[in-house]
Design a protein around this motif. Sequence first.
Motif, short mmCIF file in Angstrom:
data_model
loop_
_atom_site.label_atom_id
_atom_site.label_comp_id
_atom_site.label_asym_id
_atom_site.label_seq_id
_atom_site.Cartn_x
_atom_site.Cartn_y
_atom_site.Cartn_z
N PHE A 155 -7.04 -42.19 3.88
CA PHE A 155 -7.17 -40.75 4.01
C PHE A 155 -5.79 -40.10 3.91
O PHE A 155 -4.79 -40.69 4.32
N ARG A 158 0.46 -32.32 5.83
CA ARG A 158 -0.15 -30.99 5.74
C ARG A 158 0.87 -29.92 5.38
O ARG A 158 0.58 -28.97 4.66
N ARG A 169 -8.50 -35.78 3.68
CA ARG A 169 -9.35 -36.07 2.53
C ARG A 169 -9.36 -37.58 2.26
O ARG A 169 -8.31 -38.21 2.20
N GLN A 180 -8.64 -34.38 -10.77
CA GLN A 180 -7.60 -35.13 -10.08
C GLN A 180 -7.40 -36.51 -10.69
O GLN A 180 -6.27 -36.99 -10.85
N ARG A 222 -3.33 -30.41 -3.63
CA ARG A 222 -4.60 -30.63 -4.33
C ARG A 222 -5.43 -31.70 -3.66
O ARG A 222 -6.60 -31.89 -3.98
N LEU A 223 -4.83 -32.42 -2.73
CA LEU A 223 -5.56 -33.33 -1.85
C LEU A 223 -5.24 -32.91 -0.42
O LEU A 223 -4.10 -33.05 0.05
N ASP A 224 -6.22 -32.35 0.28
CA ASP A 224 -5.99 -31.81 1.61
C ASP A 224 -5.87 -32.92 2.65
O ASP A 224 -6.37 -34.05 2.46
N ARG A 262 -11.88 -35.79 -7.50
CA ARG A 262 -12.61 -35.03 -8.50
C ARG A 262 -12.17 -35.48 -9.89
O ARG A 262 -11.13 -36.11 -10.06
#
Length: 492
Positions: free
Chosen positions: A86, A92, A45, A6, A40-42, A3
């Motif tokens: 990714f 996590r 992603r 980010q 902020r980055l899952d 985004r």
Amino acid sequence: MFRHAQLESVKAWIGDPAHAALPLHARIHRAVRQLILDGRLDAGRPLPASRVLAASLGVSRDTVEAAYGQLHVEGFIDRRVGSGSFVSERARRGPGRGTAARPGAPEAPRLSRRGGAIFQGGGVRDFLAIRPFAPGVPETRAFPLQTWERLERQVLKEHGPRILQHGPPQGMAPLRRAIADYANLERGARATPERVLVLTSSQQALTLCATVLLDPGDRIFIEDPVYHGARKAFDAAGLACLPVPLDADGMRVDLLRDAAQGARAVFLTPSHQFPTGTTLALDRRLAVIEWARRQRAWIIEDDYDSEFHYAGKPMACVQGLDPYERTIYIGTFTKSLFPGLRIGYMILPPPLVAPMTVARTLLDGHSAPIPQLTLARFIEGGHFGAHVRTMRAVYAERRDVLARLVRQHLSDFVEPRVPAGGMQMPCVFIRDLSEGAVVDAAGRAGIDLLGLTALHAPGRHEAGFLMGFAAYAPNELDAAVRRLAAVLRALS
């Protein structure tokens, strides 16, 4: 894809001056990693293609590839051929995920009782800059550096790469021999190389004595006033310090025998008592030896600057007078040579050599071999004795110059107590001045003073300060005394 927020976060991280020392790929790597750690980055992603991110950041694709490669190695991202990069599922449960960082001071760490006491005690302050009148600082500008360099080259040539390995924890044998010979000849000690333990400093020796010989809660007699590094070492070990007053002949040893509560040790600076400069009289030396024998107690003798006695030779050390092997002798080369050498030593009763050496391995393992062997040659070649004789004359002159200047310019404020030896002179206030205000104001004027109050037991002090004179030439002493006089006039 990132985004906008980010991407801007990565750009801000890269451009932050605090990160300027890092190479560009490392800045990108850490910026993306922080986005992952912050949640902020899952997990799962996708990240921007390296070509796309490189264009957005204005860097080369190879730079982004290097950052992604490191993130992959660390497990923060997965790279799939034909699909891209990714965020890894393994990231996590990263620390702090999903929680926003809260501004403000970090939470104070929970220290142990001993750790809290050490921190609150403030440690022992070394004077890093050479400013008048920092006490205990030797003159280093006159040190024979060329001689030292030549001897060090000899050590390196003779020993080669072997000298780069670990040294024995008790110290290098040549230096232990040189110390034993010197202490026997110059200090009247009962020393053999086997009884010498080489350390980094006298402060390390005090810490070892406090922790190896005594248990928390044990009592130890100390001089009043006393060297602050000793009291802090004993406080940190949880000992109960029992102050014993002084007179013109040193510690009132008779009070040890008459004390309602005994102690397991006594700490002394008998050659030049710190900070008063008095010398412990012979009858009191013999009396403290007898007290230690009767009580099965230890005498911790700190002989930190006995080389610099200006009226005849210094008195023989207590350790050399003690036939009962109850005295631990502490010496250092920090005062007689230069502070950066970091070599001190203990001369121990034979049963204490092994326990102290083992305990020393838990602190720093061993002292550096190269300076140990260089110092051994410096002593054996007569250079140490020659240097001490030269500096003894220099320091005696500087002591006399300082005494004259204090009487000339500061007589309205302080009374000097001119010592027979040592490297500093105590001055006691004769006017109602705030010791703390004087020390602080002097510091702002480029002058270092050590206040006397903190060296005394509570409620039994003389306010004033210590003035070191060894490291300062007569013209430097003159200028600094005049500045100090201006400070005192402004405060009075």
